[in-house]
Design an enzyme around this catalytic site. Structure first.
Site, short mmCIF file in Angstrom:
data_model
loop_
_atom_site.label_atom_id
_atom_site.label_comp_id
_atom_site.label_asym_id
_atom_site.label_seq_id
_atom_site.Cartn_x
_atom_site.Cartn_y
_atom_site.Cartn_z
CG ASN A 9 -1.70 1.26 1.40
OD1 ASN A 9 -1.76 2.06 0.47
ND2 ASN A 9 -2.32 1.44 2.57
CE LYS A 11 -0.18 3.36 4.73
NZ LYS A 11 -0.21 3.52 6.18
CD GLU A 100 -3.03 5.80 6.56
OE1 GLU A 100 -3.01 5.81 5.31
OE2 GLU A 100 -2.10 5.30 7.23
CD GLU A 169 -3.86 -2.14 7.13
OE1 GLU A 169 -2.77 -2.44 6.65
OE2 GLU A 169 -4.43 -1.05 6.90
N GLY A 234 2.69 -1.14 4.24
CA GLY A 234 2.81 0.28 3.94
C GLY A 234 4.26 0.67 3.73
P1 PGA Z 1 2.49 0.37 7.59
O1 PGA Z 1 1.07 0.60 6.89
O2 PGA Z 1 3.01 -0.95 7.09
O3 PGA Z 1 3.33 1.52 7.17
O4 PGA Z 1 2.23 0.33 9.07
C1 PGA Z 1 0.20 -0.45 6.64
C2 PGA Z 1 -1.10 0.09 6.08
O5 PGA Z 1 -1.56 1.14 6.56
O6 PGA Z 1 -1.70 -0.48 5.15
#
Ligand code: PGA
Length: 252
Positions: A9, A11, A100, A169, A234
């Site tokens: 992901n 983002k 988010e 998550e 992420g």
């Molecule tokens: P992270 O994010 O691996 O940076 O904690 C995971 C996500 O929000 O999908």
């Protein structure tokens, strides 16, 4: 046993040059490793880069994903992107209900359920995110929260529910470097598996991913849990070497 699924992901990160460099390295790494034969791999990228990444992953075995989808099929919804539009770019997955988006855009369980419905009806697999905040965990409400979030999607999608992917998550673990322990994660995954079992006889088909600071160092242990079918990654998906290490952990 089904192959594990490792989905990056990205983002709101990347750019034309950075995406090219990252995918070049990931592709090269997968070509050299047997890993690609044993784990499914996807990258969920910002919508403006779907076309670029579609071309870059062609023939690589890496699937393309989006990070959101509209609750509407088409029409006067400025700024929105429909599931059919995603399908035009060979998008296989769409993340829906990421924490988010729930947190910063006020997405409700009902909207997340509609997004999953739109994705499914266009032939795009929704990656439905569920997870509790730290306050909810400390109040002993983890199970109640994730079950409520998943129930909305089950209720709206009936017999199609075996076609979704679920991502657990915990909000407190996202981007914080704080991971749920393998046992904590497994306990929640078992709850979600049970809920899916009650909803469909094909629940074994559903990948339940763990997400929240999964990285090259902790992936093996997390992915060894019986109900953890992969990861939604992420930060670590932005570094080719780390992403590849997680993929090879999924191939064990
Ligand atoms: P992270 O994010 O691996 O940076 O904690 C995971 C996500 O929000 O999908």
């Amino acid at each position: 046993m089904k192959q594990k699924l490792i989905a990056g992901n990205w983002k709101m990160n990347g750019g034309l040059a950075a995406n090219e460099a990252l995918l070049h390295d990931v592709r090269q790494g997968l070509a050299h490793a047997l890993a690609s034969k044993h784990a499914q791999v996807a990258v969920c990228v910002p919508a403006v880069y779907l076309s670029q990444v579609q071309q870059m992953v062609a023939g690589s075995g890496i699937d393309l994903g989006a990070q959101d989808v509209s609750i509407h099929a088409q029409g006067a919804y400025t700024g929105e992107i429909s599931a059919a539009m995603l399908k035009d770019f060979a998008v296989r997955y769409a993340i829906v209900g990421h924490s988010e988006r729930r947190q910063y855009h006020g997405e409700t369980d009902a909207q997340v359920a509609l997004k999953a419905q739109q994705a499914l009806s266009a032939g795009v697999t929704p990656i439905v995110c569920v997870g509790e905040t730290l306050a909810e965990r400390e109040a002993g409400k983890t199970e109640e929260v994730v079950k409520r979030q998943l129930a909305a999607v089950i209720h709206a999608n009936g017999h199609c529910i075996s076609e979704i992917v679920v991502a657990y998550e915990p909000v407190w673990a996202i981007g914080t470097g704080q991971t749920a322990s393998p046992e904590e994660a497994q306990a929640v995954h078992a709850v979600l598996r049970g809920q899916l079992k009650a909803a469909t006889e094909h629940s074994d088909r559903v990948h339940i991913l763990y997400g929240g600071s999964m990285n090259a160092a902790n992936a093996v242990e997390l992915l060894a849990q019986p109900d953890i079918d992969g990861g939604l990654i992420g930060g670590a998906a932005l570094k080719a070497a780390d992403f590849l290490t997680i993929i090879s952990a999924a191939a064990h």
